[in-house]
Design a protein around this motif. Structure first.
Motif, mmCIF file in Angstrom:
data_model
loop_
_atom_site.group_PDB
_atom_site.id
_atom_site.type_symbol
_atom_site.label_atom_id
_atom_site.label_comp_id
_atom_site.label_asym_id
_atom_site.label_seq_id
_atom_site.Cartn_x
_atom_site.Cartn_y
_atom_site.Cartn_z
ATOM 1 N N VAL A 216 -49.308 56.031 -40.464
ATOM 2 C CA VAL A 216 -49.324 56.458 -39.067
ATOM 3 C C VAL A 216 -49.424 55.280 -38.098
ATOM 4 O O VAL A 216 -49.521 55.479 -36.890
ATOM 5 N N TYR A 217 -49.372 54.056 -38.619
ATOM 6 C CA TYR A 217 -49.465 52.853 -37.789
ATOM 7 C C TYR A 217 -48.130 52.127 -37.748
ATOM 8 O O TYR A 217 -47.318 52.244 -38.667
ATOM 9 N N ASP A 218 -47.924 51.365 -36.694
ATOM 10 C CA ASP A 218 -46.688 50.601 -36.539
ATOM 11 C C ASP A 218 -46.741 49.276 -37.296
ATOM 12 O O ASP A 218 -45.727 48.820 -37.828
ATOM 13 N N VAL A 219 -47.908 48.645 -37.304
ATOM 14 C CA VAL A 219 -48.111 47.359 -37.962
ATOM 15 C C VAL A 219 -49.426 47.434 -38.732
ATOM 16 O O VAL A 219 -50.407 47.989 -38.241
ATOM 17 N N VAL A 220 -49.425 46.867 -39.934
ATOM 18 C CA VAL A 220 -50.640 46.878 -40.764
ATOM 19 C C VAL A 220 -50.925 45.465 -41.251
ATOM 20 O O VAL A 220 -50.028 44.771 -41.727
ATOM 21 N N PHE A 221 -52.188 45.079 -41.123
ATOM 22 C CA PHE A 221 -52.680 43.834 -41.703
ATOM 23 C C PHE A 221 -53.687 44.199 -42.780
ATOM 24 O O PHE A 221 -54.544 45.064 -42.554
#
Length: 182
Positions: free
Chosen positions: A48-53
């Motif tokens: 559900v996120y655009d970018v993940v770290f």
């Protein structure tokens, strides 16, 4: 833009690094969520996120098992989106080529174990937390520092992270210029 930072930590420094980075993202009006990798394999859901770290620290050549499990569980979603890995270690503070080869081998083992291939990797120097170590670990860490030519005092902690480089990496990865020094 929704950004997720999932971390594994032993003494808390990786959590602090993620909170620092998230604060810099929020200062640019981006929505950043910081979560610890936990026993619940579905939480948090990276899809559900655009970018993940993902961020984890190295201890004796291995990353935290909970973060490794999280990456393995969510490798398909992580591979489909913009995702990056922040590897935290004391070796990243030095210039020793042998140490850097070891770091690359640890990341390669991690990506092999998890089936996740991050789009980018940032090596952040960690911290020496003498205040949190027992007698034997304090002695071992002092010895390791001395072998590398560093003089440390066990009555204080040392934060070796280059926060400007970390900020540049995170903001650059999400596509936001650093603009101001951290």
């Amino acid at each position: 833009m929704r950004i997720l930072m999932v971390y594994g930590t032993t003494e808390g420094h990786t959590r602090e690094i993620c909170n620092f980075a998230a604060a810099r993202l929020r200062a640019r009006d981006l929505r950043a969520t910081v979560e610890e990798a936990g026993n619940d394999p579905g939480h948090p859901d990276p899809s559900v996120y655009d970018v993940v770290f993902l961020a984890a620290s190295l201890h004796v050549g291995r990353y935290q098992p909970k973060l490794v499990e999280y990456a393995r569980t969510h490798h398909a979603a992580l591979n489909e989106k913009r995702s990056a890995f922040i590897s935290v270690s004391l070796s990243a503070a030095g210039q020793n080529p042998h140490d850097w080869e070891g770091l690359e081998q640890c990341v390669a083992r991690f990506t092999h174990e998890t089936l996740w291939t991050p789009s980018a990797v940032h090596h952040a120097a960690g911290a020496i937390r003498y205040s949190q170590y027992d007698f034997f670990k304090r002695l071992a860490m002092k010895h390791i520092a001395a072998q590398r030519g560093e003089h440390t005092v066990t009555s204080r902690d040392y934060d070796l992270t280059d926060y400007n480089a970390l900020c540049d990496f995170v903001l650059g990865f999400v596509g936001t210029p650093a603009a101001q020094p951290a």
